[in-house]
Design an enzyme around this catalytic site. Sequence first.
Site, PDB file in Angstrom:
ATOM      1  N   ALA A 169      -4.294  14.651   5.935  1.00 45.08           N
ATOM      2  CA  ALA A 169      -3.776  13.256   6.645  1.00 45.08           C
ATOM      3  C   ALA A 169      -2.984  12.511   5.502  1.00 45.08           C
ATOM      4  O   ALA A 169      -3.189  12.353   4.399  1.00 45.08           O
ATOM      5  CB  ALA A 169      -5.352  12.552   6.785  1.00 45.08           C
TER       6      ALA A 169
ATOM      7  N   HIS B 127      -4.805  -0.710   6.175  1.00 47.58           N
ATOM      8  CA  HIS B 127      -4.047  -0.137   7.348  1.00 47.58           C
ATOM      9  C   HIS B 127      -5.252  -0.379   8.544  1.00 47.58           C
ATOM     10  O   HIS B 127      -5.720   0.882   9.036  1.00 47.58           O
ATOM     11  CB  HIS B 127      -3.961   1.405   7.104  1.00 47.58           C
ATOM     12  CG  HIS B 127      -4.996   1.972   6.033  1.00 47.58           C
ATOM     13  ND1 HIS B 127      -6.331   1.894   6.402  1.00 47.58           N
ATOM     14  CD2 HIS B 127      -4.816   2.724   4.925  1.00 47.58           C
ATOM     15  CE1 HIS B 127      -6.931   2.665   5.434  1.00 47.58           C
ATOM     16  NE2 HIS B 127      -6.146   3.296   4.480  1.00 47.58           N
TER      17      HIS B 127
ATOM     18  N   LYS C 231      -9.580  -0.372  -5.771  1.00 41.83           N
ATOM     19  CA  LYS C 231      -9.530   0.334  -4.360  1.00 41.83           C
ATOM     20  C   LYS C 231     -10.899   0.735  -4.163  1.00 41.83           C
ATOM     21  O   LYS C 231     -11.441   1.731  -4.866  1.00 41.83           O
ATOM     22  CB  LYS C 231      -8.533   1.220  -4.262  1.00 41.83           C
ATOM     23  CG  LYS C 231      -8.501   2.185  -2.994  1.00 41.83           C
ATOM     24  CD  LYS C 231      -7.693   1.461  -1.817  1.00 41.83           C
ATOM     25  CE  LYS C 231      -8.050   2.242  -0.502  1.00 41.83           C
ATOM     26  NZ  LYS C 231      -6.734   2.247   0.020  1.00 41.83           N
TER      27      LYS C 231
ATOM     28  N   HIS D 210       1.482   5.577  -1.588  1.00 44.31           N
ATOM     29  CA  HIS D 210       0.947   6.365  -2.475  1.00 44.31           C
ATOM     30  C   HIS D 210       2.336   7.195  -2.877  1.00 44.31           C
ATOM     31  O   HIS D 210       3.030   7.715  -2.253  1.00 44.31           O
ATOM     32  CB  HIS D 210       0.193   7.581  -1.636  1.00 44.31           C
ATOM     33  CG  HIS D 210      -0.939   7.163  -0.979  1.00 44.31           C
ATOM     34  ND1 HIS D 210      -2.280   7.129  -1.360  1.00 44.31           N
ATOM     35  CD2 HIS D 210      -1.019   6.356   0.293  1.00 44.31           C
ATOM     36  CE1 HIS D 210      -3.092   6.621  -0.553  1.00 44.31           C
ATOM     37  NE2 HIS D 210      -2.403   5.995   0.404  1.00 44.31           N
TER      38      HIS D 210
ATOM     39  N   ASP E  69       1.330   2.420   3.769  1.00 46.06           N
ATOM     40  CA  ASP E  69       0.429   3.715   3.381  1.00 46.06           C
ATOM     41  C   ASP E  69       1.512   4.784   3.610  1.00 46.06           C
ATOM     42  O   ASP E  69       0.922   5.930   3.955  1.00 46.06           O
ATOM     43  CB  ASP E  69      -0.491   3.623   4.664  1.00 46.06           C
ATOM     44  CG  ASP E  69      -1.938   4.614   4.321  1.00 46.06           C
ATOM     45  OD1 ASP E  69      -1.812   5.174   3.159  1.00 46.06           O
ATOM     46  OD2 ASP E  69      -2.502   4.929   5.090  1.00 46.06           O
TER      47      ASP E  69
ATOM     48  N   ASN F 191      -5.555   7.166  -5.505  1.00 44.09           N
ATOM     49  CA  ASN F 191      -6.370   8.460  -5.399  1.00 44.09           C
ATOM     50  C   ASN F 191      -5.625   9.884  -5.688  1.00 44.09           C
ATOM     51  O   ASN F 191      -5.093  10.686  -4.845  1.00 44.09           O
ATOM     52  CB  ASN F 191      -6.496   8.546  -3.933  1.00 44.09           C
ATOM     53  CG  ASN F 191      -5.128   8.381  -2.802  1.00 44.09           C
ATOM     54  OD1 ASN F 191      -4.163   7.962  -3.372  1.00 44.09           O
ATOM     55  ND2 ASN F 191      -5.321   9.013  -1.732  1.00 44.09           N
TER      56      ASN F 191
ATOM     57  N   HIS G 101       0.803  -1.186   0.117  1.00 44.95           N
ATOM     58  CA  HIS G 101      -0.020   0.026   0.086  1.00 44.95           C
ATOM     59  C   HIS G 101       0.945   1.360   0.078  1.00 44.95           C
ATOM     60  O   HIS G 101       1.498   1.587   0.776  1.00 44.95           O
ATOM     61  CB  HIS G 101      -0.695  -0.117   1.309  1.00 44.95           C
ATOM     62  CG  HIS G 101      -1.822   1.064   1.194  1.00 44.95           C
ATOM     63  ND1 HIS G 101      -3.334   0.983   1.566  1.00 44.95           N
ATOM     64  CD2 HIS G 101      -1.706   2.528   1.018  1.00 44.95           C
ATOM     65  CE1 HIS G 101      -3.902   2.209   1.794  1.00 44.95           C
ATOM     66  NE2 HIS G 101      -2.995   3.058   1.372  1.00 44.95           N
TER      67      HIS G 101
HETATM   68  C1  NCD Z   1      -3.752   8.835   2.381  1.00 39.47           C
HETATM   69  C2  NCD Z   1      -3.374   9.975   1.494  1.00 39.47           C
HETATM   70  O1  NCD Z   1      -2.606  10.781   1.993  1.00 39.47           O
HETATM   71  O2  NCD Z   1      -3.550   9.760   0.333  1.00 39.47           O
HETATM   72  N1  NCD Z   1      -3.871   9.409   3.670  1.00 39.47           N
HETATM   73  C3  NCD Z   1      -3.878   8.720   4.989  1.00 39.47           C
HETATM   74  O3  NCD Z   1      -3.941   9.483   5.990  1.00 39.47           O
HETATM   75  N2  NCD Z   1      -3.733   7.529   4.960  1.00 39.47           N
HETATM   76  C4  NCD Z   1      -4.831   7.996   2.104  1.00 39.47           C
HETATM   77  C5  NCD Z   1      -5.263   6.799   2.821  1.00 39.47           C
HETATM   78  O4  NCD Z   1      -4.788   5.752   2.556  1.00 39.47           O
HETATM   79  O5  NCD Z   1      -6.336   7.059   3.682  1.00 39.47           O
HETATM   80 ZN    ZN Z   2      -3.250   4.914   1.808  1.00 41.33          ZN
END
Ligand code: NCD
Ligand code: ZN
Length: 324
Positions: A263, A174, A99, A15, A247, A41, A13
């Site tokens: 976040a 997560h 997702k 980003h 994550d 995302n 996972h």
């Molecule tokens: C993630 C993001 O910033 O794309 N943020 C997070 O707090 N984990 C999105 C996600 O996985 O929830």
């Molecule tokens: Zn994430």
Amino acid sequence: MKKIEIIKPDDWHVHFRDNDILKAVIPETSRHFSRAIVMPNLTPPILTGIHANEYKARVIAAIPKKDNFFPLMTLYLTENTNKKELKQSYENGSVFAAKLYPAGATTNSESGVQNIQNIIPLLETMSEIGMPSLIHGEVTDKNIDVFDREKFFIDKTLDMICRKFPELRITLEHITTDDAVKYVKEGNINLSATITPHHLALNRNSMFEGGIRPHFYCLPILKKEKHRKSLVKAATSGNRKFFLGTDTAPHLKHDKESECGCAGIFNATYCVPILAQLFDNENALPQLEGFISKNGPKHYDLNMNKEKITLIKSNQNLIFKKYL
Ligand code: NCD
Ligand code: ZN
């Protein structure tokens, strides 16, 4: 134990974002991991196989030549996702998984799913073709306390999905609570969960230590110590239903340190040594390889990596101890 050799890990996972951020963060993942599931995302999100292929090309272009790293792309499910398109993108290899974001649950989830009933036919197709579903497991009802949203999602939505589609390969992403640990442990064989290094290392006090700490803000939000302990127990237990999904979620500094901060915690750089330290603290180093290198491929029915990495214990890990 001063030195351990383990199979090179995967990150189930991540980003990577896009453009300049993508170029900056990819080496931090590709240096430590063989494969990673890349979240869709972006703004706008990855909605089709064509988008996923284009994004994959940008990801591959940013991987340093020295690294053997394979991105696994994902599709962002919406209530308008076309069933045929979903099936095709999976079967022609454009994407590895889809997702599911409840709309409004987290960063860039606005186009996600409002009403789960509207995607039941998509889940049915995914179950039929063996396409993995990755689920952000939180309800979005503002009346539900932010610390309870994972539990409510499990009771209200996940349980329904699991009962309806026992064959669907599901990753509850997560996880942050003892409730999730229990549900996954006792749940059907196709249900697994990822756990992040920050939810293993930190509890919710960390967000407020001496002041507000925006860099420890992520979703699902950090929970009480009893939940962290339960996650550590699950990760170090050797149970193959639990594996690493970092994550790692970079945001620009001014977006984190802001009146309404984003976040997401960026952790790719130090994740592997932090985990090694955590497992060592629990006298569970022999279970590390299962958690970061073996359980994920088992869940996704993929080969284990051939490459190995060596972890050496030294005094330089003082920086990590600060957070443990
Ligand atoms: C993630 C993001 O910033 O794309 N943020 C997070 O707090 N984990 C999105 C996600 O996985 O929830
Ligand atoms: Zn994430």
